[in-house]
Design a protein around this motif. Structure first.
Motif, short mmCIF file in Angstrom:
data_model
loop_
_atom_site.label_atom_id
_atom_site.label_comp_id
_atom_site.label_asym_id
_atom_site.label_seq_id
_atom_site.Cartn_x
_atom_site.Cartn_y
_atom_site.Cartn_z
N GLY A 26 0.86 -1.29 0.08
CA GLY A 26 0.05 -0.15 0.18
C GLY A 26 0.79 1.28 -0.13
N ASP A 27 1.97 1.31 -0.62
CA ASP A 27 2.83 2.50 -0.51
C ASP A 27 3.06 2.99 -1.82
OD1 ASP A 27 4.98 4.26 -0.31
OD2 ASP A 27 6.19 2.84 0.56
N GLY A 28 2.33 4.08 -2.20
CA GLY A 28 2.25 4.58 -3.68
C GLY A 28 3.35 5.01 -4.12
N GLN A 29 4.40 5.58 -3.31
CA GLN A 29 5.63 6.02 -3.72
C GLN A 29 6.54 4.87 -4.40
OE1 GLN A 29 8.17 8.06 -0.69
NE2 GLN A 29 9.64 8.63 -2.24
N VAL A 30 6.33 3.73 -3.62
CA VAL A 30 7.25 2.71 -4.17
C VAL A 30 6.64 2.06 -5.43
CG1 VAL A 30 7.88 0.21 -3.77
CG2 VAL A 30 8.25 1.83 -1.87
N GLU A 31 5.41 2.01 -5.61
CA GLU A 31 4.53 1.81 -6.80
C GLU A 31 4.96 2.66 -7.75
OE1 GLU A 31 -0.06 1.29 -8.41
OE2 GLU A 31 0.39 1.28 -6.05
N THR A 32 4.94 3.82 -7.60
CA THR A 32 5.32 5.01 -8.56
C THR A 32 6.70 4.82 -9.19
OG1 THR A 32 3.53 6.49 -7.77
CG2 THR A 32 5.39 7.56 -9.12
N GLU A 33 7.85 4.58 -8.20
CA GLU A 33 9.03 4.37 -8.62
C GLU A 33 9.14 3.08 -9.43
OE1 GLU A 33 11.03 4.15 -4.75
OE2 GLU A 33 10.90 6.30 -4.44
N GLY A 34 8.48 2.00 -9.17
CA GLY A 34 8.39 0.71 -9.87
C GLY A 34 8.01 1.23 -11.41
N LYS A 35 6.92 1.95 -11.57
CA LYS A 35 6.39 2.23 -12.88
C LYS A 35 7.30 3.21 -13.54
CE LYS A 35 1.48 2.13 -11.46
NZ LYS A 35 0.28 2.94 -11.45
N ASP A 36 7.92 4.33 -12.82
CA ASP A 36 9.02 4.84 -13.74
C ASP A 36 10.18 4.37 -14.12
OD1 ASP A 36 7.22 7.16 -13.21
OD2 ASP A 36 8.40 7.74 -11.37
N GLN A 37 10.74 3.25 -13.18
CA GLN A 37 11.96 2.37 -13.60
C GLN A 37 11.57 1.58 -14.76
OE1 GLN A 37 13.11 -0.03 -10.43
NE2 GLN A 37 15.17 -0.59 -11.35
N GLN A 38 10.26 1.21 -14.98
CA GLN A 38 10.10 0.57 -16.28
C GLN A 38 10.01 1.24 -17.51
OE1 GLN A 38 6.47 -2.12 -15.76
NE2 GLN A 38 6.54 -1.60 -13.66
N LYS A 39 9.87 2.56 -17.35
CA LYS A 39 9.71 3.66 -18.63
C LYS A 39 11.09 4.25 -18.79
CE LYS A 39 4.97 4.87 -17.22
NZ LYS A 39 4.16 5.93 -16.94
N LEU A 40 12.18 3.69 -18.26
CA LEU A 40 13.46 4.41 -18.44
C LEU A 40 13.60 4.26 -19.73
CD1 LEU A 40 15.52 3.10 -15.21
CD2 LEU A 40 14.58 5.39 -15.76
N PRO A 41 14.43 5.30 -20.35
CA PRO A 41 14.92 5.35 -21.74
C PRO A 41 15.93 4.05 -22.03
CG PRO A 41 15.87 6.93 -20.65
CD PRO A 41 15.08 6.53 -19.65
N SER A 42 15.63 3.43 -23.15
CA SER A 42 16.39 2.26 -23.55
C SER A 42 17.47 2.66 -24.50
CB SER A 42 15.28 1.31 -23.81
OG SER A 42 14.81 1.68 -25.13
N ASP A 43 18.11 3.55 -24.40
CA ASP A 43 18.84 4.25 -25.66
C ASP A 43 20.28 3.72 -25.27
OD1 ASP A 43 19.36 5.87 -23.89
OD2 ASP A 43 18.86 7.80 -25.24
N GLY A 44 20.50 3.52 -24.08
CA GLY A 44 21.64 3.17 -23.56
C GLY A 44 22.68 4.27 -23.05
N VAL A 45 22.08 5.49 -22.99
CA VAL A 45 22.63 6.76 -22.63
C VAL A 45 22.63 6.90 -20.98
CG1 VAL A 45 22.99 9.00 -23.00
CG2 VAL A 45 22.62 7.49 -24.93
N LYS A 46 23.66 6.55 -20.27
CA LYS A 46 23.16 7.11 -18.82
C LYS A 46 23.60 8.47 -18.38
CE LYS A 46 24.30 2.23 -17.57
NZ LYS A 46 24.86 1.36 -16.75
#
Length: 53
Positions: A26-46
């Motif tokens: 029931g932690d909305g912040q952890v849930e949002t962080e997980g969603k954001d991590q899945q959307k990270l750019p996949s172009d290989g540029v850090k």
């Protein structure tokens, strides 16, 4: 699979696990962080980090 694709896949899995844990506890912040991590750019540029002098 190349190393980059493997890393991207691992990040998506980590994000989905983090999202599920957030929902479970029931932690909305952890849930949002997980969603954001899945959307990270996949172009290989850090993002560049600055070293402290």
């Amino acid at each position: 699979m190349s190393t980059q694709k493997t890393s991207e896949h691992a990040d998506k899995i980590k994000g989905s696990v983090r999202e599920a844990i957030g929902k479970l506890i029931g932690d909305g912040q952890v849930e949002t962080e997980g969603k954001d991590q899945q959307k990270l750019p996949s172009d290989g540029v850090k993002p560049k980090t600055r070293s402290k002098p």
